[in-house]
Design a protein around this motif. Structure first.
Motif, PDB file in Angstrom:
ATOM      1  N   ILE A  26       0.856  -1.200   0.000  1.00 26.70           N
ATOM      2  CA  ILE A  26       0.000   0.000   0.000  1.00 26.70           C
ATOM      3  C   ILE A  26       0.891   1.250   0.000  1.00 26.70           C
ATOM      4  O   ILE A  26       1.821   1.353   0.804  1.00 26.70           O
ATOM      5  CB  ILE A  26      -0.924   0.041   1.246  1.00 26.70           C
ATOM      6  N   SER A  27       0.589   2.173  -0.923  1.00 21.79           N
ATOM      7  CA  SER A  27       1.236   3.497  -0.879  1.00 21.79           C
ATOM      8  C   SER A  27       0.269   4.425  -0.158  1.00 21.79           C
ATOM      9  O   SER A  27      -0.707   4.895  -0.748  1.00 21.79           O
ATOM     10  CB  SER A  27       1.463   4.035  -2.297  1.00 21.79           C
ATOM     11  N   PHE A  28       0.536   4.668   1.100  1.00 22.05           N
ATOM     12  CA  PHE A  28      -0.391   5.430   1.926  1.00 22.05           C
ATOM     13  C   PHE A  28      -0.189   6.922   1.696  1.00 22.05           C
ATOM     14  O   PHE A  28       0.927   7.437   1.815  1.00 22.05           O
ATOM     15  CB  PHE A  28      -0.181   5.091   3.406  1.00 22.05           C
ATOM     16  N   ARG A  29      -1.269   7.612   1.343  1.00 24.05           N
ATOM     17  CA  ARG A  29      -1.209   9.062   1.085  1.00 24.05           C
ATOM     18  C   ARG A  29      -1.611   9.779   2.367  1.00 24.05           C
ATOM     19  O   ARG A  29      -2.801   9.786   2.743  1.00 24.05           O
ATOM     20  CB  ARG A  29      -2.158   9.446  -0.055  1.00 24.05           C
ATOM     21  N   ASP A  30      -0.643  10.357   3.012  1.00 25.13           N
ATOM     22  CA  ASP A  30      -0.842  10.949   4.345  1.00 25.13           C
ATOM     23  C   ASP A  30      -1.161  12.443   4.234  1.00 25.13           C
ATOM     24  O   ASP A  30      -0.321  13.232   3.793  1.00 25.13           O
ATOM     25  CB  ASP A  30       0.425  10.727   5.171  1.00 25.13           C
TER      26      ASP A  30
ATOM     27  N   LEU B 295     -12.442  -2.089   2.254  1.00 25.33           N
ATOM     28  CA  LEU B 295     -11.657  -0.964   1.748  1.00 25.33           C
ATOM     29  C   LEU B 295     -10.309  -1.461   1.281  1.00 25.33           C
ATOM     30  O   LEU B 295     -10.077  -2.676   1.248  1.00 25.33           O
ATOM     31  CB  LEU B 295     -11.573   0.194   2.743  1.00 25.33           C
ATOM     32  N   GLU B 296      -9.443  -0.534   0.837  1.00 25.14           N
ATOM     33  CA  GLU B 296      -8.201  -0.955   0.179  1.00 25.14           C
ATOM     34  C   GLU B 296      -7.401  -1.908   1.063  1.00 25.14           C
ATOM     35  O   GLU B 296      -6.765  -2.825   0.578  1.00 25.14           O
ATOM     36  CB  GLU B 296      -7.348   0.278  -0.196  1.00 25.14           C
ATOM     37  N   TYR B 297      -7.422  -1.686   2.393  1.00 25.14           N
ATOM     38  CA  TYR B 297      -6.567  -2.502   3.256  1.00 25.14           C
ATOM     39  C   TYR B 297      -7.315  -3.153   4.412  1.00 25.14           C
ATOM     40  O   TYR B 297      -6.763  -3.326   5.474  1.00 25.14           O
ATOM     41  CB  TYR B 297      -5.382  -1.676   3.788  1.00 25.14           C
ATOM     42  N   GLY B 298      -8.581  -3.510   4.185  1.00 22.37           N
ATOM     43  CA  GLY B 298      -9.280  -4.219   5.261  1.00 22.37           C
ATOM     44  C   GLY B 298     -10.778  -4.190   5.104  1.00 22.37           C
ATOM     45  O   GLY B 298     -11.296  -3.981   4.015  1.00 22.37           O
TER      46      GLY B 298
HETATM   47  N1  ADE Z   1      -3.617   4.547  -0.207  1.00 19.84           N
HETATM   48  C1  ADE Z   1      -4.299   5.152   0.767  1.00 19.84           C
HETATM   49  N2  ADE Z   1      -3.757   6.204   1.423  1.00 19.84           N
HETATM   50  C2  ADE Z   1      -4.460   6.834   2.416  1.00 19.84           C
HETATM   51  N3  ADE Z   1      -5.672   6.447   2.808  1.00 19.84           N
HETATM   52  C3  ADE Z   1      -6.233   5.406   2.177  1.00 19.84           C
HETATM   53  N4  ADE Z   1      -7.437   4.809   2.327  1.00 19.84           N
HETATM   54  C4  ADE Z   1      -7.513   3.791   1.442  1.00 19.84           C
HETATM   55  N5  ADE Z   1      -6.400   3.712   0.707  1.00 19.84           N
HETATM   56  C5  ADE Z   1      -5.576   4.712   1.142  1.00 19.84           C
END
Ligand code: ADE
Ligand code: PRP
Length: 180
Positions: free
Chosen positions: A23-27, A99-102
């Motif tokens: 996962i590339s988390f966008r903070d 969702l993307e991670y759960g």
């Molecule tokens: N890649 C992502 N970065 C931040 N929030 C998220 N929520 C779901 N995917 C995400």
């Protein structure tokens, strides 16, 4: 304040392999600690929605709350909280989603919106769209119209924003990141 796409995008940090591998988390945290960035973001939505027929702003737990609360204050609209399961007292309706991670479950209080309410639904980010579709299900079940979904970030490669548009739900995001 005039919106500067480059400025806001440069505040958003990418954290690789978080919260899970791949996962590339966008903070968006740095937007909140940068008063200029925060003002640009809020003002962009204020300008977009000030002259519309939106009657309510709904927002999603937790990051969605942060901008939406300021927007509701500025636009003088009621703010509806769509919360993660188990946080709201009284009678609630709930909806599970992926969702993307759960996986998770969202809730709203019964009567939070009513037939004919024109809702702007706000979240910080659109990835698969699972979260937003769950919120839309809860709000429309109670008779609300979703006038638009607004987010700071769209991750178009994950397909959520396209799925929303394919369901005839207008989508507005301030910026997009590809290659997620
Ligand atoms: N890649 C992502 N970065 C931040 N929030 C998220 N929520 C779901 N995917 C995400
Ligand atoms: O489009 P999706 O694949 O559903 O993903 C988007 C959702 O993921 C993040 O929420 P998260 O559940 O991580 O909660 P948080 O806001 O409490 O950090 C983000 O804030 C969106 O709500």
């Amino acid at each position: 304040m005039l919106y500067d796409d480059f400025y806001v995008k440069s505040l958003i940090q990418t954290v690789e392999d978080w919260p899970k591998q791949g996962i590339s988390f966008r903070d968006i945290t740095p937007i909140f600690s940068d008063p200029k960035g925060m003002r640009m973001v809020v003002d962009a939505y204020v300008h977009r929605y000030i002259s519309t027929d939106i009657t309510h702003i709904a927002c999603i737990d937790a990051r969605g709350f942060l901008i939406a609360a300021v927007l509701a204050y500025e636009l003088q609209k009621p703010l509806i909280l769509v919360r993660k399961k188990g946080k709201l007292p009284g009678k609630t309706i709930s909806q599970k989603y992926a969702l993307e991670y759960g996986e998770a479950e969202l809730e709203i209080q019964e009567g939070a919106v009513n037939t004919g309410d024109n809702v702007l639904l706000f979240d910080d980010l659109i990835a698969t769209g699972g979260t937003l579709f769950a919120a839309i299900e809860l709000l429309t079940k109670q008779g609300a119209n979703i006038k638009e979904v607004a987010a700071i970030i769209d991750l178009p490669d994950l397909g959520g924003s396209q799925k929303l548009r394919d369901s005839d739900i207008p989508v507005f995001s301030l910026c997009a990141f590809n290659g997620d």
